[in-house]
Design an enzyme around this catalytic site. Sequence first.
Site, mmCIF file in Angstrom:
data_model
loop_
_atom_site.group_PDB
_atom_site.id
_atom_site.type_symbol
_atom_site.label_atom_id
_atom_site.label_comp_id
_atom_site.label_asym_id
_atom_site.label_seq_id
_atom_site.Cartn_x
_atom_site.Cartn_y
_atom_site.Cartn_z
ATOM 1 N N GLY A 55 -38.662 5.405 63.192
ATOM 2 C CA GLY A 55 -37.687 6.121 62.788
ATOM 3 C C GLY A 55 -38.033 7.380 62.735
ATOM 4 N N GLN A 57 -36.423 15.954 60.496
ATOM 5 C CA GLN A 57 -37.934 16.028 60.858
ATOM 6 C C GLN A 57 -38.599 16.835 62.089
ATOM 7 O OE1 GLN A 57 -38.041 11.494 60.137
ATOM 8 N NE2 GLN A 57 -40.015 12.095 59.239
ATOM 9 N N CYS A 100 -44.394 7.941 55.996
ATOM 10 C CA CYS A 100 -43.423 8.855 56.617
ATOM 11 C C CYS A 100 -44.157 9.708 57.439
ATOM 12 C CB CYS A 100 -42.515 9.662 55.349
ATOM 13 S SG CYS A 100 -41.555 10.898 56.107
ATOM 14 N N LEU A 101 -43.478 10.116 58.703
ATOM 15 C CA LEU A 101 -44.114 11.029 59.474
ATOM 16 C C LEU A 101 -44.410 12.325 59.120
ATOM 17 C CD1 LEU A 101 -42.513 9.572 62.773
ATOM 18 C CD2 LEU A 101 -44.796 9.295 61.961
ATOM 19 N N HIS A 109 -34.475 4.667 54.454
ATOM 20 C CA HIS A 109 -35.593 5.798 54.504
ATOM 21 C C HIS A 109 -35.064 6.863 55.483
ATOM 22 C CE1 HIS A 109 -39.960 7.217 55.060
ATOM 23 N NE2 HIS A 109 -39.286 7.700 55.829
ATOM 24 N N GLU A 110 -34.425 6.381 56.336
ATOM 25 C CA GLU A 110 -33.980 7.552 57.528
ATOM 26 C C GLU A 110 -32.574 8.274 56.987
ATOM 27 O OE1 GLU A 110 -35.935 8.448 59.526
ATOM 28 O OE2 GLU A 110 -37.299 6.767 59.495
ATOM 29 N N HIS A 112 -33.446 10.502 54.312
ATOM 30 C CA HIS A 112 -34.029 11.986 55.002
ATOM 31 C C HIS A 112 -32.703 12.909 55.042
ATOM 32 C CE1 HIS A 112 -38.078 11.907 55.944
ATOM 33 N NE2 HIS A 112 -38.222 10.861 56.623
HETATM 34 NI NI NI Z 1 -39.722 9.637 57.013
#
Ligand code: NI
Length: 217
Positions: free
Chosen positions: A74, A79, A132-133, A174-175, A178
């Site tokens: 995701g 991000q 998480c990226l 999670h997304e 964000h």
């Molecule tokens: Ni993330």
Amino acid sequence: MTEPETRRRSLPGFALASHVEQILAGPRPLPIITAGHPVLRIPAEPVDGQLDDALLAELITAMRETMHAAPGVGVAAPQVGIALQLAVLEDSAEVAPEIATARDRRVLPFRTIINPSYEILGDLRADFYEGCLSVPGYQAVVSRGSSVRLQCLDATGNRVDEEITGWAARIVQHETDHLAGILYLDKARTRSLSDNSQYSTYWARPSIEDAREVLGF
Ligand code: NI
């Protein structure tokens, strides 16, 4: 207060569109913004005509490429530096079968969620490691609802109201978080925090019970 239609493409909308154009003119995959940058902590604004259809489609394509390249399951617009309520999700679920089963992790076909919100359904929780990226190199345990009701728009503007379960429900939470300026670490059991090498040495298992006992969370 209702804003007149003529104000919808007012200066902030144009400024956002040119910001998106600038990002799309830069390197691909898009650089991922890491924790500490304000854009990850500011609630994103709803998508509401700031980008025309072509620009929105190009952004979604670029976010998809970025998610594949990372690789991740995701990517949310903040991000990549864009404070809009938009995220892309996709999970090929290529993990060991016993881990896939324990996490109820199945293939999630590519999808775009716009202006999403979720509501946790029932009392069933799932406690697993996630990463998480924007927090590269680490993973930690987050207790998430096993099942959520997702309400959003899809890439073509159709309304979605759907029950999502298992690992896909974790990705949705999670997304969507964000887009509200929330990182998974805000909800994590911090004593579970592992860097990727410690995670693969010790905790890449179907259950977190051993990690819970040894790390003490
Ligand atoms: Ni993330």
